[in-house]
Design a protein around this motif. Structure first.
Motif, PDB file in Angstrom:
ATOM      1  N   GLN A  91       0.832  -1.193   0.000  1.00  0.00           N
ATOM      2  CA  GLN A  91       0.000   0.000   0.000  1.00  0.00           C
ATOM      3  C   GLN A  91       0.871   1.249   0.000  1.00  0.00           C
ATOM      4  OE1 GLN A  91      -3.094  -0.259   3.087  1.00  0.00           O
ATOM      5  NE2 GLN A  91      -2.365  -2.349   3.364  1.00  0.00           N
ATOM      6  N   GLY A  92       0.454   2.233  -0.791  1.00  0.00           N
ATOM      7  CA  GLY A  92       1.175   3.491  -0.814  1.00  0.00           C
ATOM      8  C   GLY A  92       0.934   4.267   0.465  1.00  0.00           C
ATOM      9  N   THR A  93       1.972   4.910   0.957  1.00  0.00           N
ATOM     10  CA  THR A  93       1.865   5.688   2.189  1.00  0.00           C
ATOM     11  C   THR A  93       2.963   6.736   2.219  1.00  0.00           C
ATOM     12  OG1 THR A  93       1.619   5.554   4.588  1.00  0.00           O
ATOM     13  CG2 THR A  93       3.287   4.145   3.595  1.00  0.00           C
ATOM     14  N   LEU A 132      -9.397   8.087  -3.623  1.00  0.00           N
ATOM     15  CA  LEU A 132      -9.732   7.567  -4.943  1.00  0.00           C
ATOM     16  C   LEU A 132      -9.958   8.711  -5.933  1.00  0.00           C
ATOM     17  CD1 LEU A 132     -10.313   5.021  -6.613  1.00  0.00           C
ATOM     18  CD2 LEU A 132     -12.699   5.241  -5.930  1.00  0.00           C
ATOM     19  N   ALA A 133     -10.605   9.762  -5.464  1.00  0.00           N
ATOM     20  CA  ALA A 133     -10.877  10.901  -6.340  1.00  0.00           C
ATOM     21  C   ALA A 133      -9.594  11.616  -6.747  1.00  0.00           C
ATOM     22  CB  ALA A 133     -11.820  11.877  -5.646  1.00  0.00           C
ATOM     23  N   PHE A 134      -8.614  11.669  -5.851  1.00  0.00           N
ATOM     24  CA  PHE A 134      -7.386  12.415  -6.113  1.00  0.00           C
ATOM     25  C   PHE A 134      -6.195  11.506  -6.398  1.00  0.00           C
ATOM     26  CE2 PHE A 134      -9.641  15.284  -3.004  1.00  0.00           C
ATOM     27  CZ  PHE A 134     -10.107  16.143  -3.990  1.00  0.00           C
ATOM     28  N   LEU A 135      -6.443  10.296  -6.821  1.00  0.00           N
ATOM     29  CA  LEU A 135      -5.397   9.280  -6.922  1.00  0.00           C
ATOM     30  C   LEU A 135      -4.192   9.710  -7.750  1.00  0.00           C
ATOM     31  CD1 LEU A 135      -5.158   6.527  -5.688  1.00  0.00           C
ATOM     32  CD2 LEU A 135      -5.990   5.546  -7.777  1.00  0.00           C
ATOM     33  N   PHE A 179      -1.727  11.997   0.797  1.00  0.00           N
ATOM     34  CA  PHE A 179      -1.373  10.836   1.605  1.00  0.00           C
ATOM     35  C   PHE A 179      -0.657   9.760   0.799  1.00  0.00           C
ATOM     36  CE2 PHE A 179      -5.023  12.066   4.532  1.00  0.00           C
ATOM     37  CZ  PHE A 179      -4.171  12.673   5.434  1.00  0.00           C
ATOM     38  N   ASN A 180      -0.356  10.036  -0.474  1.00  0.00           N
ATOM     39  CA  ASN A 180       0.390   9.110  -1.333  1.00  0.00           C
ATOM     40  C   ASN A 180      -0.318   7.755  -1.436  1.00  0.00           C
ATOM     41  OD1 ASN A 180       2.564   8.550  -3.027  1.00  0.00           O
ATOM     42  ND2 ASN A 180       3.723   7.595  -1.377  1.00  0.00           N
ATOM     43  N   LEU A 181      -1.636   7.777  -1.588  1.00  0.00           N
ATOM     44  CA  LEU A 181      -2.418   6.547  -1.647  1.00  0.00           C
ATOM     45  C   LEU A 181      -2.336   5.926  -3.040  1.00  0.00           C
ATOM     46  CD1 LEU A 181      -5.670   7.739   0.169  1.00  0.00           C
ATOM     47  CD2 LEU A 181      -3.646   6.718   1.164  1.00  0.00           C
ATOM     48  N   ASN A 182      -2.495   4.614  -3.088  1.00  0.00           N
ATOM     49  CA  ASN A 182      -2.678   3.922  -4.358  1.00  0.00           C
ATOM     50  C   ASN A 182      -4.004   3.166  -4.284  1.00  0.00           C
ATOM     51  OD1 ASN A 182      -2.099   1.636  -2.835  1.00  0.00           O
ATOM     52  ND2 ASN A 182      -0.088   1.317  -3.736  1.00  0.00           N
ATOM     53  N   VAL A 183      -4.341   2.446  -5.339  1.00  0.00           N
ATOM     54  CA  VAL A 183      -5.645   1.782  -5.394  1.00  0.00           C
ATOM     55  C   VAL A 183      -5.784   0.757  -4.265  1.00  0.00           C
ATOM     56  CG1 VAL A 183      -7.143   0.317  -6.789  1.00  0.00           C
ATOM     57  CG2 VAL A 183      -5.897   2.172  -7.861  1.00  0.00           C
ATOM     58  N   LEU A 184      -4.730   0.012  -3.993  1.00  0.00           N
ATOM     59  CA  LEU A 184      -4.803  -0.986  -2.927  1.00  0.00           C
ATOM     60  C   LEU A 184      -5.049  -0.323  -1.574  1.00  0.00           C
ATOM     61  CD1 LEU A 184      -4.636  -3.920  -2.086  1.00  0.00           C
ATOM     62  CD2 LEU A 184      -2.170  -3.630  -1.841  1.00  0.00           C
ATOM     63  N   THR A 185      -4.418   0.798  -1.333  1.00  0.00           N
ATOM     64  CA  THR A 185      -4.642   1.509  -0.072  1.00  0.00           C
ATOM     65  C   THR A 185      -6.087   1.961   0.046  1.00  0.00           C
ATOM     66  OG1 THR A 185      -2.386   2.357  -0.314  1.00  0.00           O
ATOM     67  CG2 THR A 185      -3.721   3.319   1.414  1.00  0.00           C
ATOM     68  N   VAL A 186      -6.651   2.443  -1.050  1.00  0.00           N
ATOM     69  CA  VAL A 186      -8.048   2.886  -1.048  1.00  0.00           C
ATOM     70  C   VAL A 186      -8.974   1.713  -0.733  1.00  0.00           C
ATOM     71  CG1 VAL A 186      -9.902   3.736  -2.532  1.00  0.00           C
ATOM     72  CG2 VAL A 186      -7.668   4.841  -2.582  1.00  0.00           C
ATOM     73  N   VAL A 187      -8.727   0.569  -1.344  1.00  0.00           N
ATOM     74  CA  VAL A 187      -9.567  -0.608  -1.111  1.00  0.00           C
ATOM     75  C   VAL A 187      -9.446  -1.075   0.342  1.00  0.00           C
ATOM     76  CG1 VAL A 187      -9.880  -3.040  -1.713  1.00  0.00           C
ATOM     77  CG2 VAL A 187      -9.560  -1.348  -3.511  1.00  0.00           C
ATOM     78  N   VAL A 188      -8.224  -1.132   0.857  1.00  0.00           N
ATOM     79  CA  VAL A 188      -8.023  -1.581   2.242  1.00  0.00           C
ATOM     80  C   VAL A 188      -8.666  -0.606   3.222  1.00  0.00           C
ATOM     81  CG1 VAL A 188      -6.271  -1.986   4.015  1.00  0.00           C
ATOM     82  CG2 VAL A 188      -5.981  -2.951   1.738  1.00  0.00           C
ATOM     83  N   LEU A 189      -8.552   0.696   2.965  1.00  0.00           N
ATOM     84  CA  LEU A 189      -9.194   1.677   3.841  1.00  0.00           C
ATOM     85  C   LEU A 189     -10.711   1.535   3.827  1.00  0.00           C
ATOM     86  CD1 LEU A 189      -7.305   5.053   3.352  1.00  0.00           C
ATOM     87  CD2 LEU A 189      -7.442   3.665   5.402  1.00  0.00           C
ATOM     88  N   MET A 190     -11.277   1.309   2.658  1.00  0.00           N
ATOM     89  CA  MET A 190     -12.731   1.160   2.569  1.00  0.00           C
ATOM     90  C   MET A 190     -13.181  -0.104   3.306  1.00  0.00           C
ATOM     91  SD  MET A 190     -15.560   2.470   1.655  1.00  0.00           S
ATOM     92  CE  MET A 190     -15.204   3.746   0.479  1.00  0.00           C
ATOM     93  N   VAL A 191     -12.460  -1.186   3.136  1.00  0.00           N
ATOM     94  CA  VAL A 191     -12.813  -2.432   3.837  1.00  0.00           C
ATOM     95  C   VAL A 191     -12.654  -2.254   5.345  1.00  0.00           C
ATOM     96  CG1 VAL A 191     -12.110  -4.829   4.190  1.00  0.00           C
ATOM     97  CG2 VAL A 191     -12.348  -3.933   1.881  1.00  0.00           C
TER      98      VAL A 191
END
Length: 151
Positions: free
Chosen positions: A52-54, A99-102, A109-121
């Protein structure tokens, strides 16, 4: 809320699941702090932790939120219910904003798609733990049961 179950039979399991989610946030945040040590607070680089991106700022936020969830779980007495529900909403908002600012400069916050999915879950799991972890008196349980049977 009349639709939130009171004294659910699986309440201890949901409380443990909420605590494990908080523990995951603490571990992810601690590993992120280690991996991004020496970088800027809101750096947009290729730092990955558990895939995950961070960055340092998001790692500190994750650690703080995880500690709050663990403290709520340790305290109990419906404090954990309120903490889990509000932090679940916060995590879902952060994940949707991420997700909107990916792929923009606003991805602070240097997020990637996996980070977004894990945060939502994680947010959904905390929301579930908050919804089913409520403790109340027998009168509150009876009122909830009567309210749920009304169509």
């Amino acid at each position: 809320m009349a639709h939130t179950p009171v004294n659910h039979p699986a309440r201890p399991i949901y409380r443990a699941i909420g605590g494990l989610t908080g523990l995951y946030l603490v571990v992810f945040g601690a590993l992120g702090i280690i991996a991004s040590a020496g970088n800027e607070l809101l750096a947009q680089d290729d730092t990955l932790v558990l895939g995950q991106g961070t960055n340092l700022g998001f790692s500190l936020l994750s650690t703080l939120l995880g500690v709050v969830v663990l403290a709520g779980t340790a305290l109990g007495r419906n404090i954990d219910v309120a903490i889990n529900q509000w932090l679940a909403y916060l995590l879902m908002v952060v994940s949707l904003a991420g997700l909107a600012f990916l792929r923009t400069e606003a991805n602070i916050f240097n997020l990637n798609v996996l980070t977004v999915v894990v945060l939502m879950v994680a947010g959904l799991v905390l929301l579930m733990a908050g919804m089913y972890g409520k403790v109340g008196t027998d009168e509150e349980k009876e009122a909830w049961q009567k309210a749920r049977l009304v169509l």
